[in-house]
Motif scaffolding. Sequence first.
Motif: not given
Length: 467
Positions: A316-321
């Motif tokens: 997942i992306t850092g934003t999703e995390y």
Amino acid sequence: MSAQPRTRAVPSRRQFLGAAAATTTALAVDLSLGARPARAADSAYVMGYFTESPNGLGTDYGLHLAVSADSLNWTPLNQNNPVVTPTVGAGGLRDPFIMRKRDGGFVVLATDLKGTDWGYNSQTIHVWDSADLRTFTNYRRPHLHDMVTHSWAPETFWDAGRGQYAILYSSVNASGHNVLMVNYTSDFTTVSAPQVFFDPGYDVIDGDMAVGVNGVNYLYFKSSSTGGLVGARSTSLNPGSFTPFSTSVAHGGTEAPTLVKSLTSSSWYLWGDTYTPNGVFYAWQSTDLAAGTWTPVDQRLYTHPVNAKHCTIAPITGTEYTNLLARWGAPGWNRLKSYNYPDRYVRHADWAARIDTYPFDPYTDSQWKPVPGLADSSGISFQSVNYPTRYLRHWDYQLRLDVNDGTSTFAQDATFHRVAGLADASWSSFRSHNLPTRYIRHAGYVLRVDPVSTATDRADATFSVGY
């Protein structure tokens, strides 16, 4: 799926100082345990799983999620409670699988089964769509086949040659044993007729794919022939084209292979779920899938969510995390793992503090709420989650769980100061507040506060901090 082996040849199915206070932040180990082939923006990982514990106290057949920045140490979301649970079919799920679709959203698949009725006839599977794993929509149960059998551990991958997704799962077909079946779909609603994808002539379950790795496709599965996790490969994605090639890996009874590609290195990791004992993940590492050999990863390096079973790991992306943590929240409790016995966790039993081999029930005996030190707010006190009026304190140098009586003596006995791990500075050790030459350590698996001088003492007094 997870269970004890049956007589026929079918295999069985199968971080503590967190957000409580600024002075008690969680440790992070800068190591990489990869994820599935990912987009350049992906920088973190999500895990899906269901839960079971030895006596059922931590059992829940819903979709659970955890996140990780390094794929080794996991933060359970929603207090390790499910984020979605099916209400139709069997009314529960096992073996969830998460994949990012070509449109950028996620699809979640799972076995339609609640509990351990391995004879349950499940011709359908659970499916959800999700844009961000914070909401789950368009629930449906595609019908995969008409055989009087199950559809276990569904997974999916994109077959570019067909321009469709393949749904892979295990069923007992006319051969009389479990094979890996496949249906093709563009929407996970309407599916093609089932085909046999892989049948080496003996029971196989829990297929997991790595597609297009240097021109080769890899399929890992639980083999009844070896009792462990085995890899097959093919330069094609055609049903029937895969040939077993790897050495078998296992730790006890092991199933549910999950192949994970590192986002930061050339390493691959193979996770496996054990059912003897039930509820422990192990990991193996390789830098070359083509070699088919794996090296066990030190258990000090990873900690999976408590009671987790049959995981799926996706990038997942850092934003999703960040958004997943914001939506579901990190636990308000933590666990402590022994440095020199990394299969053991700090817990209370009959009010005595000790380290015991995981898993166990009540699993809540190993969950601790870190609070500012009762005698010194720059220190830490360990409040029991399942007995919140009680705290860890020392008495005659032994640690036990006692009710806070409000006295100054109790407050001092129950206050400790976190320092860099005496055996490993990336871990933690805990110095007694009122006996400052003594540290929490285990001796004969029982926790004490003792002076520390030898290498063994230092290892006994070092703990990881996790969930």
